[in-house]
Design a protein around this motif. Structure first.
Motif, short mmCIF file in Angstrom:
data_model
loop_
_atom_site.label_atom_id
_atom_site.label_comp_id
_atom_site.label_asym_id
_atom_site.label_seq_id
_atom_site.Cartn_x
_atom_site.Cartn_y
_atom_site.Cartn_z
N GLN A 100 23.31 -2.84 -3.88
CA GLN A 100 22.97 -1.42 -3.87
C GLN A 100 22.97 -0.89 -2.44
N THR A 102 24.47 1.81 0.52
CA THR A 102 24.83 3.21 0.57
C THR A 102 26.27 3.35 1.01
N GLN A 243 29.76 15.66 -8.24
CA GLN A 243 28.31 15.48 -8.11
C GLN A 243 27.57 16.60 -8.86
N ASN A 253 27.67 10.83 -16.46
CA ASN A 253 27.40 9.88 -15.38
C ASN A 253 26.57 8.75 -15.98
N GLN A 264 22.79 7.13 -15.68
CA GLN A 264 22.47 6.48 -14.41
C GLN A 264 21.68 7.42 -13.50
N ALA A 265 20.73 6.83 -12.78
CA ALA A 265 19.85 7.63 -11.93
C ALA A 265 20.58 8.16 -10.70
N THR A 266 21.58 7.41 -10.21
CA THR A 266 22.35 7.84 -9.04
C THR A 266 23.80 8.05 -9.43
N ASN A 268 27.36 7.25 -8.62
CA ASN A 268 28.19 6.28 -7.91
C ASN A 268 29.63 6.48 -8.36
N ARG A 285 28.63 4.98 -3.28
CA ARG A 285 27.32 4.88 -3.92
C ARG A 285 26.39 6.02 -3.52
N ASP A 286 25.69 6.54 -4.52
CA ASP A 286 24.67 7.56 -4.33
C ASP A 286 25.18 8.69 -3.44
N ALA A 289 23.07 11.35 -1.60
CA ALA A 289 22.19 10.99 -0.49
C ALA A 289 22.90 10.97 0.85
N SER A 320 29.54 4.58 -11.70
CA SER A 320 28.97 5.22 -12.89
C SER A 320 29.89 6.31 -13.44
#
Length: 397
Positions: A100, A102, A243, A253, A264-266, A268, A285-286, A289, A320
């Motif tokens: 995981q 970034t 996004q 997602n 999924q929470a983030t 990706n 990823r993410d 952020a 995701s």
């Protein structure tokens, strides 16, 4: 001689290609120290030692293909030709764990190390000699491959044991990253082309799963991008629009496993990257952020790795939702294939001029064709349409 065979690397492929040995015959190795870097399914994977000991024999040369289950390394043992007994199902498997990290960290360095638990019987553990931890790697597998090609000594570049980046290697060699034209694959004989590479076998397996497991639907439309076309990177706008659409319709997602939809929470994003070596799908990823600059740098790094050395396995896991910017080459609309366990993929076509109605009058505007596919087992037609609507609104703003 105790023989360690090539483990199942979790790619569903029958073999792997040896790219770099980290040990030599006669050297000592600690348990879990890296033995060799292999390439499979376009990923560079480091295979760790299952136990500590002295290396007696390497069963493969660099660039040689080894089948799963075939001898890889022989360790000094009690009996000639002795094959190390497997303590149970999966004991010789190397199961990569998603990292995981970034997207900004991926712009700094990629992992590629296989993380797995190789359990052995108690007798083996008790007999294993206590050894010091193996030497620290000065760079990731892809950077080491680049350094070999450019003739750069990584140990001299490393300061206080810090990891060396691809940019440092290129600077030390007085070179620059090659362009796609410079790294283009030369034509090969028909007999050579007939031998399918691990990358293409992986693609075939993925497409077979998509065909057999997904109930696919595709929806298309055009986004009016006149507000920003020519003043902002198109790929970055696509990533940010994706996004926004994922936030508006989170069920796209998501992953679909065991007949269950798992949002999924983030966010990706698996980004399809075309190269002479084949198709890669590294993961940003993410994305929410990270800054625009960090995302663009991550994309640039992935493209360079795809052209030159391949992308680390950890960077190919954990997507995701998928994005294919095929219009950068050609084509307006497509039916992008959903790759399980993801449930959606966005395809962006070639921008073209089209007529739209503005204040009841026809006007010429740049239009971005979009093709969004989803798995109808997990996503309704309404959810897909609302996702595309949010995508259109984000790209038109």
């Amino acid at each position: 001689m105790k023989i360690f065979t090539l483990p199942d690397l979790g790619e569903g492929l029958p073999d792997a290609v040896v790219r770099e040995w980290h040990v030599s015959e006669g050297s000592s190795v600690a348990a879990h120290e890296s033995l060799v870097t292999v390439e499979t399914a376009k990923a560079l994977v480091e295979v760790p030692a299952p136990w500590g000991g002295k290396v007696e024999k390497l069963f493969a040369e660099v660039d040689e293909t080894v089948n799963v289950g075939d001898p890889l390394v022989g360790f000094t043992g009690t009996g000639e030709g002795e094959v190390e007994a497997q303590p149970g199902p999966g004991a010789n498997e190397v199961v990569p764990e998603p990292v995981q990290a970034t997207a900004e960290e991926h712009a700094q360095e990629d992992s590629g190390t296989v993380v797995g638990s190789l359990e052995q019987g108690e007798a083996v553990l008790e007999a294993e000699p206590q050894q010091e931890q193996g030497p620290r790697r000065f760079a990731t597998p892809s950077v080491r491959a680049l350094a070999r090609r450019l003739g750069v000594d990584l140990q001299r570049l490393s300061k206080d044991g810090a990891r060396v980046t691809a940019a440092q290697v290129c600077a030390a060699a007085g070179s620059r990253p090659q362009t796609p034209a410079e790294t283009a694959v030369k034509p090969v004989a028909a007999s050579e082309a007939a031998a399918m590479s691990p990358a293409r076998r992986a693609m075939g397996l993925s497409m077979s799963r998509a065909r057999d497991q997904v109930a696919q639907i595709t929806l298309c439309d055009d986004a009016d991008i006149s507000n920003w076309w020519g003043s902002a990177p198109a790929l970055l706008r696509l990533i940010r629009a994706l996004q926004a659409a994922c936030i508006a319709e989170p069920n796209l997602n998501a992953l679909y496993r065991d007949d269950q939809l798992i949002p999924q929470a983030t966010i990706n994003i698996g980004l399809a990257v075309d190269s002479p070596r084949g198709l890669f799908v590294p993961v940003l990823r993410d994305v929410a952020a990270h800054s625009d600059e960090a995302l663009l740098q991550a994309v640039a790094d992935f493209k360079q790795q795809a052209r030159e050395t391949g992308i680390a396995q950890s960077d190919l896991q954990g997507g995701s939702i998928l994005l294919s910017n095929f219009g950068a080459i050609a084509g307006r609309y497509a039916t992008p294939l959903v790759l399980p366990p993801t449930v959606a993929i966005v395809g962006a076509g070639r921008v073209c001029q089209g007529v739209v109605v503005v204040d009841r009058w026809p006007a010429m505007r740049p239009l971005l064709p979009l093709s969004v596919s989803a798995d109808h087992r997990a996503v309704t037609g309404g959810e897909l349409a609302r996702f595309l609507q949010a995508l259109l609104q984000a790209l038109s703003s």
